[in-house]
Write a protein that holds these residues in place. Structure first.
Motif, PDB file in Angstrom:
ATOM      1  N   VAL A  73       0.828  -1.201   0.000  1.00  9.21           N
ATOM      2  CA  VAL A  73       0.000   0.000   0.000  1.00  9.21           C
ATOM      3  C   VAL A  73       0.863   1.252   0.000  1.00  9.21           C
ATOM      4  O   VAL A  73       0.466   2.286  -0.501  1.00  9.21           O
ATOM      5  N   ALA A  74       2.083   1.143   0.516  1.00  8.12           N
ATOM      6  CA  ALA A  74       2.966   2.300   0.593  1.00  8.12           C
ATOM      7  C   ALA A  74       3.220   2.897  -0.787  1.00  8.12           C
ATOM      8  O   ALA A  74       3.426   4.096  -0.914  1.00  8.12           O
ATOM      9  N   GLY A  75       3.189   2.082  -1.819  1.00  9.66           N
ATOM     10  CA  GLY A  75       3.406   2.582  -3.167  1.00  9.66           C
ATOM     11  C   GLY A  75       2.093   2.851  -3.867  1.00  9.66           C
ATOM     12  O   GLY A  75       1.026   2.511  -3.385  1.00  9.66           O
ATOM     13  N   SER A  76       2.202   3.496  -5.002  1.00 10.75           N
ATOM     14  CA  SER A  76       1.023   3.732  -5.823  1.00 10.75           C
ATOM     15  C   SER A  76       1.058   2.700  -6.940  1.00 10.75           C
ATOM     16  O   SER A  76       2.090   2.503  -7.565  1.00 10.75           O
ATOM     17  N   TYR A  77      -0.054   2.017  -7.166  1.00 13.24           N
ATOM     18  CA  TYR A  77      -0.078   0.974  -8.170  1.00 13.24           C
ATOM     19  C   TYR A  77      -1.098   1.282  -9.258  1.00 13.24           C
ATOM     20  O   TYR A  77      -2.184   0.738  -9.262  1.00 13.24           O
ATOM     21  N   PRO A  78      -0.735   2.189 -10.165  1.00 11.07           N
ATOM     22  CA  PRO A  78      -1.654   2.399 -11.283  1.00 11.07           C
ATOM     23  C   PRO A  78      -1.799   1.070 -12.010  1.00 11.07           C
ATOM     24  O   PRO A  78      -0.822   0.353 -12.210  1.00 11.07           O
ATOM     25  N   GLY A  79      -3.006   0.724 -12.351  1.00 13.16           N
ATOM     26  CA  GLY A  79      -3.213  -0.540 -13.034  1.00 13.16           C
ATOM     27  C   GLY A  79      -3.382  -1.717 -12.090  1.00 13.16           C
ATOM     28  O   GLY A  79      -3.444  -2.853 -12.537  1.00 13.16           O
ATOM     29  N   GLN A  80      -3.452  -1.442 -10.786  1.00 11.52           N
ATOM     30  CA  GLN A  80      -3.702  -2.521  -9.827  1.00 11.52           C
ATOM     31  C   GLN A  80      -4.953  -3.270 -10.258  1.00 11.52           C
ATOM     32  O   GLN A  80      -5.929  -2.678 -10.680  1.00 11.52           O
ATOM     33  N   ILE A  81      -4.917  -4.588 -10.154  1.00 16.29           N
ATOM     34  CA  ILE A  81      -6.046  -5.418 -10.563  1.00 16.29           C
ATOM     35  C   ILE A  81      -6.925  -5.720  -9.349  1.00 16.29           C
ATOM     36  O   ILE A  81      -6.443  -6.220  -8.335  1.00 16.29           O
ATOM     37  N   SER A  82      -8.195  -5.404  -9.467  1.00 18.31           N
ATOM     38  CA  SER A  82      -9.164  -5.666  -8.404  1.00 18.31           C
ATOM     39  C   SER A  82     -10.214  -6.639  -8.931  1.00 18.31           C
ATOM     40  O   SER A  82     -10.659  -6.525 -10.065  1.00 18.31           O
ATOM     41  N   ILE A  83     -10.585  -7.573  -8.075  1.00 17.15           N
ATOM     42  CA  ILE A  83     -11.590  -8.573  -8.432  1.00 17.15           C
ATOM     43  C   ILE A  83     -12.714  -8.519  -7.404  1.00 17.15           C
ATOM     44  O   ILE A  83     -12.458  -8.531  -6.200  1.00 17.15           O
ATOM     45  N   ALA A  84     -13.935  -8.442  -7.881  1.00 19.73           N
ATOM     46  CA  ALA A  84     -15.121  -8.561  -7.029  1.00 19.73           C
ATOM     47  C   ALA A  84     -15.761  -9.894  -7.402  1.00 19.73           C
ATOM     48  O   ALA A  84     -16.214 -10.074  -8.537  1.00 19.73           O
TER      49      ALA A  84
END
Length: 134
Positions: A29-40
């Motif tokens: 979380v300390a970094g920024s992750y543009p493009g992080q993949i989220s799944i619902a």
């Protein structure tokens, strides 16, 4: 009941949400992750199999949390419909998610869902904002 085709190429049934914090969540979380993949994901267990599903989710959660690119994996149970679960998962990037999908423990979980009569529905999302550290 609607069955969606999963990323694993298998028709699954269910509506389950699991949430598990990664052991490395603070680091990621300390970094920024543009493009992080989220799944619902939504899993529905056959009536009467809630405890079996919860035990399987508990094991699977620990395995997913140990993956290097897992930001979080959270499982929730519907407060009114006990055989429905919601899983919220985040992975650092597409490569981390691909690794998750191909992991033996993920394939074993999908096999459990298929053989137990569970149903899985999910949507892929891409994070477009920066995440604030807690």
């Amino acid at each position: 009941m609607t069955c969606l085709r999963s990323i694993f190429g298998l028709a699954l049934v269910g509506s389950v949400l699991l949430t598990v914090q990664s052991a490395r969540a603070d680091e990621l979380v300390a970094g920024s992750y543009p493009g992080q993949i989220s799944i619902a994901a939504f899993v529905t267990a056959p009536p009467g199999k809630e405890k079996e599903f919860m035990a399987t989710f508990a094991k699977f959660t620990q395995e997913v949390r140990a993956e290097p690119g897992c930001v979080n994996f959270d499982v929730h149970q519907n407060s009114k419909i006990s055989n429905r679960f919601f899983v919220y998962e985040n992975f650092k990037d597409q490569a981390a998610f691909d690794q998750h999908v191909s992991a033996a423990h993920t394939k074993n979980f999908v096999q459990f869902l298929n053989s137990s009569g569970g149903v899985l529905q999910f949507e892929n999302w891409t994070m477009v904002t920066e995440r604030r550290a807690p």
